[in-house]
Design a protein around this motif. Structure first.
Motif, PDB file in Angstrom:
ATOM      1  N   GLN A   8      77.308  11.537 -15.824  1.00  0.00           N
ATOM      2  CA  GLN A   8      77.615  11.907 -14.379  1.00  0.00           C
ATOM      3  C   GLN A   8      78.396  12.795 -14.153  1.00  0.00           C
ATOM      4  O   GLN A   8      79.160  12.383 -13.128  1.00  0.00           O
ATOM      5  N   ARG A   9      80.090  12.521 -15.722  1.00  0.00           N
ATOM      6  CA  ARG A   9      81.024  13.345 -15.387  1.00  0.00           C
ATOM      7  C   ARG A   9      82.021  12.382 -14.373  1.00  0.00           C
ATOM      8  O   ARG A   9      83.028  13.293 -13.635  1.00  0.00           O
ATOM      9  N   THR A  10      81.320  11.530 -14.536  1.00  0.00           N
ATOM     10  CA  THR A  10      82.595  10.224 -13.502  1.00  0.00           C
ATOM     11  C   THR A  10      83.136   9.134 -14.503  1.00  0.00           C
ATOM     12  O   THR A  10      83.690   8.376 -13.721  1.00  0.00           O
ATOM     13  N   GLY A  11      82.794   9.365 -15.949  1.00  0.00           N
ATOM     14  CA  GLY A  11      82.984   8.325 -16.781  1.00  0.00           C
ATOM     15  C   GLY A  11      81.861   7.626 -17.017  1.00  0.00           C
ATOM     16  O   GLY A  11      81.464   6.491 -17.975  1.00  0.00           O
ATOM     17  N   ILE A  12      80.815   7.790 -16.208  1.00  0.00           N
ATOM     18  CA  ILE A  12      79.060   6.742 -15.711  1.00  0.00           C
ATOM     19  C   ILE A  12      78.146   7.497 -16.734  1.00  0.00           C
ATOM     20  O   ILE A  12      78.674   8.629 -16.685  1.00  0.00           O
ATOM     21  N   VAL A  13      77.828   7.476 -17.505  1.00  0.00           N
ATOM     22  CA  VAL A  13      76.638   7.624 -18.412  1.00  0.00           C
ATOM     23  C   VAL A  13      75.327   6.805 -17.901  1.00  0.00           C
ATOM     24  O   VAL A  13      75.391   5.945 -17.841  1.00  0.00           O
ATOM     25  N   ILE A  14      74.248   7.689 -17.261  1.00  0.00           N
ATOM     26  CA  ILE A  14      72.916   6.649 -17.218  1.00  0.00           C
ATOM     27  C   ILE A  14      72.127   7.009 -18.604  1.00  0.00           C
ATOM     28  O   ILE A  14      71.758   8.055 -18.683  1.00  0.00           O
ATOM     29  N   TYR A  15      71.240   5.962 -19.013  1.00  0.00           N
ATOM     30  CA  TYR A  15      70.133   6.163 -19.796  1.00  0.00           C
ATOM     31  C   TYR A  15      68.672   6.101 -19.673  1.00  0.00           C
ATOM     32  O   TYR A  15      68.722   5.174 -18.209  1.00  0.00           O
ATOM     33  N   GLU A  16      68.068   6.915 -19.175  1.00  0.00           N
ATOM     34  CA  GLU A  16      66.629   6.739 -18.742  1.00  0.00           C
ATOM     35  C   GLU A  16      65.435   6.172 -20.012  1.00  0.00           C
ATOM     36  O   GLU A  16      65.825   7.288 -20.591  1.00  0.00           O
ATOM     37  N   PHE A  17      65.463   4.561 -19.485  1.00  0.00           N
ATOM     38  CA  PHE A  17      64.083   4.877 -21.110  1.00  0.00           C
ATOM     39  C   PHE A  17      62.165   4.165 -20.656  1.00  0.00           C
ATOM     40  O   PHE A  17      62.236   3.788 -19.506  1.00  0.00           O
ATOM     41  N   TYR A  18      61.714   6.159 -21.314  1.00  0.00           N
ATOM     42  CA  TYR A  18      60.546   5.589 -20.814  1.00  0.00           C
ATOM     43  C   TYR A  18      60.121   4.744 -21.450  1.00  0.00           C
ATOM     44  O   TYR A  18      59.835   5.825 -23.437  1.00  0.00           O
ATOM     45  N   ILE A  19      59.069   4.058 -21.732  1.00  0.00           N
ATOM     46  CA  ILE A  19      58.336   3.061 -22.529  1.00  0.00           C
ATOM     47  C   ILE A  19      56.640   3.045 -22.060  1.00  0.00           C
ATOM     48  O   ILE A  19      56.206   3.255 -21.115  1.00  0.00           O
ATOM     49  N   VAL A  20      56.164   2.750 -22.804  1.00  0.00           N
ATOM     50  CA  VAL A  20      54.764   1.908 -22.688  1.00  0.00           C
ATOM     51  C   VAL A  20      54.505   1.074 -23.387  1.00  0.00           C
ATOM     52  O   VAL A  20      55.281   0.498 -24.752  1.00  0.00           O
ATOM     53  N   LEU A  21      53.737  -0.022 -22.506  1.00  0.00           N
ATOM     54  CA  LEU A  21      53.700  -1.218 -22.503  1.00  0.00           C
ATOM     55  C   LEU A  21      52.732  -1.530 -23.720  1.00  0.00           C
ATOM     56  O   LEU A  21      51.915  -0.813 -23.560  1.00  0.00           O
ATOM     57  N   ALA A  22      52.256  -2.934 -23.395  1.00  0.00           N
ATOM     58  CA  ALA A  22      51.052  -2.894 -24.341  1.00  0.00           C
ATOM     59  C   ALA A  22      49.900  -2.896 -24.083  1.00  0.00           C
ATOM     60  O   ALA A  22      48.621  -2.804 -24.826  1.00  0.00           O
TER      61      ALA A  22
END
Length: 47
Positions: A8-22
Protein backbone atom coordinates in the motif's frame (compact mmCIF):
# COMPACT_ATOMS: atom_id res chain seq x y z
CA UNK A 1 -4.95 -21.68 -4.74
CA UNK A 2 -2.98 -18.41 -4.76
CA UNK A 3 -1.65 -15.54 -2.67
CA UNK A 4 -1.55 -11.89 -3.73
CA UNK A 5 0.72 -9.36 -2.04
CA UNK A 6 -0.36 -5.72 -2.25
CA UNK A 7 2.07 -3.04 -1.01
CA UNK A 8 0.00 0.00 0.00
CA UNK A 9 3.11 2.26 0.08
CA UNK A 10 2.13 3.47 3.55
CA UNK A 11 4.01 0.84 5.53
CA UNK A 12 1.08 -1.57 5.19
CA UNK A 13 1.11 -4.75 3.09
CA UNK A 14 -2.11 -6.65 2.43
CA UNK A 15 -1.94 -10.37 1.67
CA UNK A 16 -4.94 -12.01 0.03
CA UNK A 17 -5.15 -15.79 0.42
CA UNK A 18 -7.48 -17.59 -2.01
CA UNK A 19 -8.15 -21.09 -0.69
CA UNK A 20 -10.26 -24.12 -1.57
CA UNK A 21 -12.00 -25.71 1.40
CA UNK A 22 -12.48 -29.45 1.91
CA UNK A 23 -16.04 -29.23 0.50
CA UNK A 24 -14.72 -27.64 -2.72
CA UNK A 25 -15.92 -24.10 -2.03
CA UNK A 26 -13.55 -21.19 -2.47
CA UNK A 27 -12.81 -18.56 0.16
CA UNK A 28 -10.66 -15.45 0.44
CA UNK A 29 -8.88 -14.32 3.61
CA UNK A 30 -6.96 -11.06 3.98
CA UNK A 31 -4.07 -10.36 6.33
CA UNK A 32 -2.73 -6.86 7.05
CA UNK A 33 0.98 -6.66 7.87
CA UNK A 34 2.02 -3.42 9.54
CA UNK A 35 4.85 -2.58 11.97
CA UNK A 36 5.99 -6.22 12.16
CA UNK A 37 2.48 -7.34 13.19
CA UNK A 38 0.03 -9.45 11.17
CA UNK A 39 -3.73 -9.05 11.60
CA UNK A 40 -6.44 -11.24 10.04
CA UNK A 41 -9.02 -8.83 8.64
CA UNK A 42 -12.72 -9.45 9.24
CA UNK A 43 -13.75 -7.07 6.44
CA UNK A 44 -12.54 -6.46 2.89
CA UNK A 45 -9.59 -4.04 2.66
CA UNK A 46 -10.33 -1.04 0.43
CA UNK A 47 -7.37 -0.70 -1.97
Amino acid sequence: MRIIESDQRTGIVIYEFYIVLADGTEERKQVKFESDQATLLDHQWQH
